[in-house]
Scaffold this active site. Structure first.
Site, short mmCIF file in Angstrom:
data_model
loop_
_atom_site.label_atom_id
_atom_site.label_comp_id
_atom_site.label_asym_id
_atom_site.label_seq_id
_atom_site.Cartn_x
_atom_site.Cartn_y
_atom_site.Cartn_z
CG HIS A 129 17.75 -18.07 22.30
ND1 HIS A 129 18.05 -17.78 23.61
CD2 HIS A 129 18.87 -17.82 21.58
CE1 HIS A 129 19.32 -17.37 23.67
NE2 HIS A 129 19.84 -17.40 22.46
CG ASP A 206 13.05 -14.06 20.84
OD1 ASP A 206 13.66 -13.15 20.25
OD2 ASP A 206 13.62 -15.03 21.38
CD GLN A 209 18.86 -14.88 15.20
OE1 GLN A 209 19.24 -14.53 14.09
NE2 GLN A 209 19.68 -14.95 16.22
CE LYS A 232 21.40 -12.49 18.83
NZ LYS A 232 20.50 -13.49 19.41
CB CYS A 370 20.91 -20.55 23.23
SG CYS A 370 22.43 -19.86 23.86
C1 LIG Z 1 20.09 -13.93 20.51
C2 LIG Z 1 18.74 -14.39 20.80
C3 LIG Z 1 18.15 -14.20 22.05
C4 LIG Z 1 18.89 -13.58 23.20
O1 LIG Z 1 19.33 -12.29 22.93
P1 LIG Z 1 20.27 -11.53 23.97
O2 LIG Z 1 20.77 -10.36 23.21
O3 LIG Z 1 21.35 -12.51 24.35
O4 LIG Z 1 19.43 -11.16 25.14
C5 LIG Z 1 16.85 -14.60 22.23
N1 LIG Z 1 16.16 -15.18 21.24
C6 LIG Z 1 16.69 -15.39 20.02
C7 LIG Z 1 15.84 -16.00 18.95
C8 LIG Z 1 18.00 -15.01 19.76
O5 LIG Z 1 18.52 -15.22 18.56
#
Ligand SMILES: *Cc1c(COP(=O)(O)O)cnc(C)c1O
Length: 412
Positions: A129, A206, A209, A232, A370
């Site tokens: 992302h 990260d 997801q 999320k 993104c």
């Molecule tokens: C949604 C997402 C982000 C960003 O999350 P925010 O809540 O917008 O800060 C970063 N990495 C991944 C893999 C995402 O799905």
């Protein structure tokens, strides 16, 4: 509909009753919400916690001697303990509240600018992302460290042989997502963490997801940093967490200055507060933090094993149906993936499909998600992405397939 698997019963109709938004209509049709990878919906149990906070004990935390402030502080710190327990962190001060994944990554990237120098290398993956690319590019510009990229293959898997070849004694940091938001690939982070540690590099994962679908154990993973967003995981927007090993968090400089993050302030010198407050300047999203804890309670009450097995069933069902549609191509066919399906049909622009689906009450995401480097890899402008969560049903998938066929007919 109810499925029974390994003695677990999952009653999706009962679950759906927890989500008031699933009762609404869009363009005169019942809402089918397939944009869960962008943000998940919020159950009544979490909405109640938010309403209760503002109705009964809204106050600033950590400072006040009065009852409301104490109650708010207790609830906010209790939520931190829930987050600690959920991720199995060794200490509650290793859990830093953030405004979300993006904030957590920027906090770590900013801190590393004091550790990196010219000649150092950091490694990202091709599956990221933009949130997990841009802060590191900014870091590399400031420090002259070099950014290396683990390539992907056409299935949407990372090429691990190439990752091995990138690692050397100059590698200081590796940052990859646990699960790709654009393709759903589950990355082999255990392998990545172990190999990175072998050359002395730190690892940030990260987890934006992954957290909606699996329950990560940060100690078992031996990961240095893990970040996610509450929105999320059935929680509210504007709050998330950064897990960091205490050795790292002690070494990292503060990200923002302000109230809450100091021990003593004078114009000659300021000393910083202990963890976690060193990284929590200013009045935080108090209600959001409390609701984040409630969202984890909600998900854990269902159980992540149950969630994963049901979502996997949805993924297989939807994939099989989509594959019946002529000239439909699915991007992201990794063996290990979650219920995210990115696709295109012939030369139809994803935006056009998304617009027609919306007319029929179906919410999907269209575009680059993104993750432009992934779209560049496939040489496409974007995809249609249906991302499913445990409150979705096979009936919804059937309706989605019918609507999609209609849209394709109208557009070709
Ligand atoms: C949604 C997402 C982000 C960003 O999350 P925010 O809540 O917008 O800060 C970063 N990495 C991944 C893999 C995402 O799905």
């Amino acid at each position: 509909m109810s499925i029974s698997q390994k003695h677990i019963t999952f009653d999706v109709e009962a679950i759906r009753k927890d989500f008031p938004i699933l009762n609404r209509e869009v363009n005169g049709k019942p809402l089918i919400y397939f944009d869960n990878a962008a943000t998940s919906q919020t159950p009544q149990q979490v909405i109640d916690v938010i309403v209760n906070y503002y109705s009964n004990y809204n106050a600033n935390i950590h400072r006040g001697v009065h009852a409301l402030s104490q109650e708010a502080t207790d609830a906010y710190e209790l939520a931190r303990l829930k987050i600690q327990k959920h991720f199995n962190a060794a200490h509650s001060h290793e859990i830093i509240y953030t405004s979300g994944t993006t904030h957590g990554i920027n906090l770590v990237a900013n801190g590393f600018s004091s550790f990196l120098k010219k000649g150092d290398e950091v490694i990202v993956s091709a599956l990221e992302h933009h949130s997990n690319i841009v802060p590191w590019q900014m870091l590399c510009e400031r420090t002259e460290a070099e950014l290396k990229v683990i390539p992907m293959n056409t299935d949407g898997d990372l090429v691990l042989r190439d990752f091995d070849a990138l690692l050397n004694e100059n590698t200081k940091l590796v940052f990859v997502n646990h699960i790709s938001n654009a393709l759903g690939t589950i990355n082999p982070i255990e392998y990545i963490i172990e190999k990175a540690h072998n050359v002395g590099a730190a690892v940030l994962i990260d987890g934006a997801q992954s957290c909606p679908h699996i329950k990560p154990d940060v100690q078992a993973l031996d990961v240095d940093f893990y970040v996610c967003s509450a929105h999320k995981i059935c929680g509210p927007t504007g709050v998330g967490m950064l897990y960091g090993k205490q050795e790292w968090l002690k070494k990292l400089p503060p990200y923002q200055g302000g109230g809450e993050m100091i021990a003593e302030v004078s114009f000659e010198k300021t000393t910083y507060a202990d963890l976690p407050h060193k990284f929590e300047a200013g009045t935080p999203n108090i209600c959001g933090g409390i609701a984040f804890g409630a969202a984890l309670d909600y998900m854990n009450a269902i159980g992540f094993d149950t969630i994963a097995s049901y979502e996997n069933e949805l993924l297989e069902y939807a994939t099989a149906q989509l594959q019946q549609i002529e000239s439909l191509k699915i991007y992201g066919t990794a063996k290990e993936k979650t219920s995210v399906i990115s696709f295109n049909v012939g030369n139809i622009h994803p935006y056009d499909i998304g617009t027609i689906l919306d007319k029929m009450g179906i919410a999907v995401r269209t575009g680059h998600h993104c993750a432009q480097p992934i779209m560049n890899f496939y040489q496409i402008p974007g995809t249609v992405r249906a991302s499913l969560m445990f409150y979705n049903t096979k009936e919804e998938i059937d309706l989605f397939i019918i609507a999609l066929k209609k849209a394709v007919m109208m557009l070709s």
